[in-house]
Design an enzyme around this catalytic site. Structure first.
Site, PDB file in Angstrom:
ATOM      1  N   HIS A 161      12.889  19.279 -29.472  1.00 33.23           N
ATOM      2  CA  HIS A 161      13.490  20.560 -29.082  1.00 33.23           C
ATOM      3  C   HIS A 161      15.016  20.446 -29.163  1.00 33.23           C
ATOM      4  CE1 HIS A 161       9.781  20.886 -26.335  1.00 33.23           C
ATOM      5  NE2 HIS A 161       9.652  21.873 -27.208  1.00 33.23           N
ATOM      6  N   CYS A 249      12.966  19.694 -18.927  1.00 36.20           N
ATOM      7  CA  CYS A 249      11.589  20.168 -19.181  1.00 36.20           C
ATOM      8  C   CYS A 249      10.794  20.379 -17.908  1.00 36.20           C
ATOM      9  CB  CYS A 249      10.809  19.141 -19.985  1.00 36.20           C
ATOM     10  SG  CYS A 249      11.706  18.351 -21.264  1.00 36.20           S
TER      11      CYS A 249
HETATM   12  C1  CIR Z   1       5.135  18.110 -25.722  1.00 32.68           C
HETATM   13  O1  CIR Z   1       5.126  17.429 -26.752  1.00 32.68           O
HETATM   14  O2  CIR Z   1       5.012  19.326 -25.739  1.00 32.68           O
HETATM   15  C2  CIR Z   1       5.299  17.405 -24.398  1.00 32.68           C
HETATM   16  N1  CIR Z   1       4.647  16.148 -24.423  1.00 32.68           N
HETATM   17  C3  CIR Z   1       6.761  17.218 -24.055  1.00 32.68           C
HETATM   18  C4  CIR Z   1       7.466  18.517 -23.825  1.00 32.68           C
HETATM   19  C5  CIR Z   1       8.873  18.336 -23.402  1.00 32.68           C
HETATM   20  N2  CIR Z   1       9.467  19.578 -23.071  1.00 32.68           N
HETATM   21  C6  CIR Z   1      10.744  19.855 -23.249  1.00 32.68           C
HETATM   22  O3  CIR Z   1      11.463  19.055 -23.840  1.00 32.68           O
HETATM   23  N3  CIR Z   1      11.173  21.036 -22.858  1.00 32.68           N
END
Ligand code: CIR
Length: 255
Positions: A161, A249
């Site tokens: 992201h 996150c």
């Molecule tokens: C994913 O791959 O969607 C999750 N394991 C990690 C998401 C992390 N979220 C973020 O950076 N906003």
């Protein structure tokens, strides 16, 4: 207005999180839950009223709540997460937010993860990534631009992201890692470069009291931010980092 942070506790299926590479050793839900509780305590010490959205043990990645909703001024956009396994996460979050905010919805084929949305005052930067597409960015613009905010689409290729490698210290200053995006995107802002190999070292949380929350495993970031005159708090989120997540996150923050 009281600053509020929405969080979602760790699922017992946390070891099934989506990851770019299989974690070795496997992810540990108990350790993640302990670190999550410490993260919540750090948000509270930093001035947030924390609201917990119910845990769902079937949704491995649901503690990464930031990806499910984007707050724009007084409005909230409920996202359509880019990874199909994460799409069911949004309904419980929407139910928790609906009494406080007018909710807007994203329709197929739009995809957005909140981790791609960086707000700097009235400027919103949105990563165009594997998880967020052009239709998703247009959906954000549709609610932000009538409020006088600008929306800039930012190509993101080397990290999950946009905010995996960029985050705000205040409305005019940001931390940036070279893997996140081109630096020129942020012309007009003060950009502090985070060096080293881990882009997530540039992912920090603005606390409600003006302090900055930094991951304990990035002491170099803590030193950089302290050197700029910010008060720094740290917390251990190493188990979430192994699931490809950073500090931002784990909450949806409304200041
Ligand atoms: C994913 O791959 O969607 C999750 N394991 C990690 C998401 C992390 N979220 C973020 O950076 N906003």
């Amino acid at each position: 207005m009281t600053a509020v942070a929405f969080v979602r506790g760790v699922s017992s299926s946390f070891e099934q999180c989506v990851t770019a590479r299989p974690p070795d050793p496997p992810l540990n839900p108990e350790l993640a839950a302990t670190q999550h509780a410490q993260y919540v305590a750090a948000l509270e010490r930093g001035g947030y009223q924390v609201i917990a959205v119910p845990v769902d043990d079937d949704l491995a990645d649901s503690s990464f709540i930031e990806d499910t909703a984007v707050v724009v001024g007084t409005r909230v956009l409920i996202t359509r997460p880019g990874h199909p396994s994460r799409r069911h996460e949004v309904e419980t979050v929407a139910a928790a937010l609906t009494s406080r905010f007018p909710l807007h919805r994203v329709r197929r084929p739009a995809m957005i993860d909140g981790g791609d949305v960086l707000k700097m005052g009235s400027s919103i930067f949105v990563g165009r990534s594997d998880r967020t597409n052009e239709e998703g960015i247009l959906a954000i613009a549709a609610i932000a631009e009538p409020l006088g905010m600008s929306v800039t689409s930012v190509p993101v290729a080397r990290v999950l992201h946009l905010k995996s490698g960029v985050s705000a210290l205040d409305d005019g200053t940001l931390l940036w890692h070279r893997d996140a995006c081109e630096r020129e995107v942020f012309d007009g802002f003060e950009v502090l470069e985070v060096e080293g190999d881990d882009p997530e070292a540039a992912n920090v949380v603005r606390l409600a009291d003006g302090g900055i929350l930094v991951a304990e495993h990035h002491p170099e970031t803590a030193a950089l931010v302290t050197g700029k005159g910010f008060t720094v708090a740290t917390t251990d989120v190493s188990e979430f980092a192994r699931a490809d997540g950073g500090l931002t996150c784990l909450s949806i923050r409304v200041r």
